[in-house]
Design an enzyme around this catalytic site. Sequence first.
Site, short mmCIF file in Angstrom:
data_model
loop_
_atom_site.label_atom_id
_atom_site.label_comp_id
_atom_site.label_asym_id
_atom_site.label_seq_id
_atom_site.Cartn_x
_atom_site.Cartn_y
_atom_site.Cartn_z
N LYS A 235 48.64 38.75 35.57
CA LYS A 235 48.07 39.39 34.42
C LYS A 235 48.76 40.86 34.13
O LYS A 235 49.22 41.73 35.27
CB LYS A 235 46.45 39.66 34.94
CG LYS A 235 45.64 40.59 33.96
CD LYS A 235 44.05 40.59 34.81
CE LYS A 235 43.04 41.25 33.94
NZ LYS A 235 41.76 41.38 34.44
N SER B 162 35.62 39.50 35.97
CA SER B 162 37.11 39.08 35.42
C SER B 162 37.93 38.09 35.88
O SER B 162 38.67 37.29 35.39
CB SER B 162 37.99 40.28 35.02
OG SER B 162 37.26 41.21 34.16
N SER C 112 38.37 39.86 31.92
CA SER C 112 39.43 40.24 30.94
C SER C 112 40.84 39.64 31.59
O SER C 112 41.75 39.76 30.73
CB SER C 112 39.74 41.78 31.40
OG SER C 112 39.87 42.15 33.07
#
Length: 571
Positions: free
Chosen positions: A45, A143, A119
Amino acid sequence: MVHAAKSMLAQVARPEAAWITRLEAPSPSEGAGAGALAGLRFAVKDNIDVAGVPTSAACPAFARTAPAHAHVVQRLVNAGAQVAGKTNLDQFACGLNGTRSPYGAVPNAFDARYVSGGSSSGSAYVVATGEVDFALGTDTAGSGRVPAGLNNIVGLKPSKGLISTHGVVPAAQSVDCVSIFARDVQTAVRVLQAAVGFDAQDPYSRKLALDERPFAPGFRFGVPTQLAFFGDQMAEAAFDEAIERMASLGGVRVPIDYAPLAEAASLLYDSALVAERYAAVREFFDAHEDEVIEPVRGILAAGRGYTAADYALAQTQLRALAQQAAPMWDGIDLLLLPTAPTHYTVQAMQADPVVLNRNLGAYTNFVNLLDYAALSVPSSLRPDGLPFGVTLVGPCASDLRLAQLGQRFHHATGLPQGATGLPLPQPEPIVPAAAAEVAQVVRVAVVGAHLSGMPLNGQLVERGARLIEATRTAAEYRLFALPGTVPPKPGLVRVPQGEGAAIELEVWEMPMAHYGSFVALIGAPLGIGTLVLESGATVQGFVCEALATQGATDITHLGGWRRYVQERTAS
């Protein structure tokens, strides 16, 4: 535009919005690798540092090239895994839906009209579609779980502090976790075991003794008496099916009052706790507020309006709710919750981004605030073809217990791996990495002639040993080149705090049946003792009698035996 480095991945249909940066494939020799994760590729990420690659947190004005890997990335690389690239996210990890990025919305892997969840949207997508073996996300409010539930994959949200967040752009640092996405539980656990390690550079890192006991028949799983699916009858039916499946595995359903958990969850955004999100990027935000997209900008800006007294009061309210919730665990072993209560289209989410985003976190926001562990696993595919997932929540340090049960639950579903259509692999036992007795193996650290490529490495290989990781000792050792040894060998000696340094080593795992014959080969002044690693963990390893170092060359400053051999060969 998404940064488009040459892809190391097969060219398959996918939205470019899932990726921020894709890295070139290493050559076969470079990619051979060794260690517990050898042969696995992973995505990261884009709020987690990868050396030499920009970290943008989905905000181009914020981007800067990372000088080094984040602690967790380095541990995974040391264990043999290869970084495939960086993935898209809701900007500054502020969101649960995957549409809050200037690089574009990441769609659901099953139906592009629907959100992926956030996210950690890009990380979930590339795992679900089979482009990588696993991916790293982060989890503050869910997330690392919501995208897993919406894309038919596993999302492991470890206990806080178990994996270092050094090298991660904070969202709310006191409750942030690095999370793991995989298509099956056993892979997620392998990654967890490689990633775990105390890190003094992370102020919230801690050493936890994980509870490894399996749930016994008759285990009690809590289900809220108050459940909301926001009108989604297919999701409600899917959760009823999940409850029946958990009961079929030997569990007993216990109704629980969800009110204190829901109230704790509301504090994350509706109290002074939101000031921690502002504090995480305050310097950048105050100078470049216009570079931050809405609604992220409004959420961060709200943090400015609270005083220190407000924050202290919110923390006290949170502790009071934790005390109120604690008796729940006297009557249950774990919670069973919907990972997300419904699916939303991208269009609907963009039209109502705050309320619908909050709905997605209805069963996730409280977990980190109350210091629990969680594992999201796939449960079913709904009649409309969209995935439904459930989350197993347990007290802090129950990570392996949840994984054992989560694997049983996942395999009982008969679902494919993510969106690949492939069947799940045969399940493997979930055992603690450090439980050598259970696996009938022993771990031994080597610092010299037994290192990979060194003259005595064959003594390990011929006994079926495998390389687990390349790491270093704690900074309390000195290394000496011992005179007259054939082949040349070093001596490692522990010294008082402040007088030593971290020394490079390798940790190998050997079948217990062959360990005795290996130790019998070791002659004085060397022997086997207990070494302390830089993570704070201990392992059996080579040590040296202090007397033998008198007159020996101190090579501590070189950091390890390889460097000494290289310099000696060069001269």
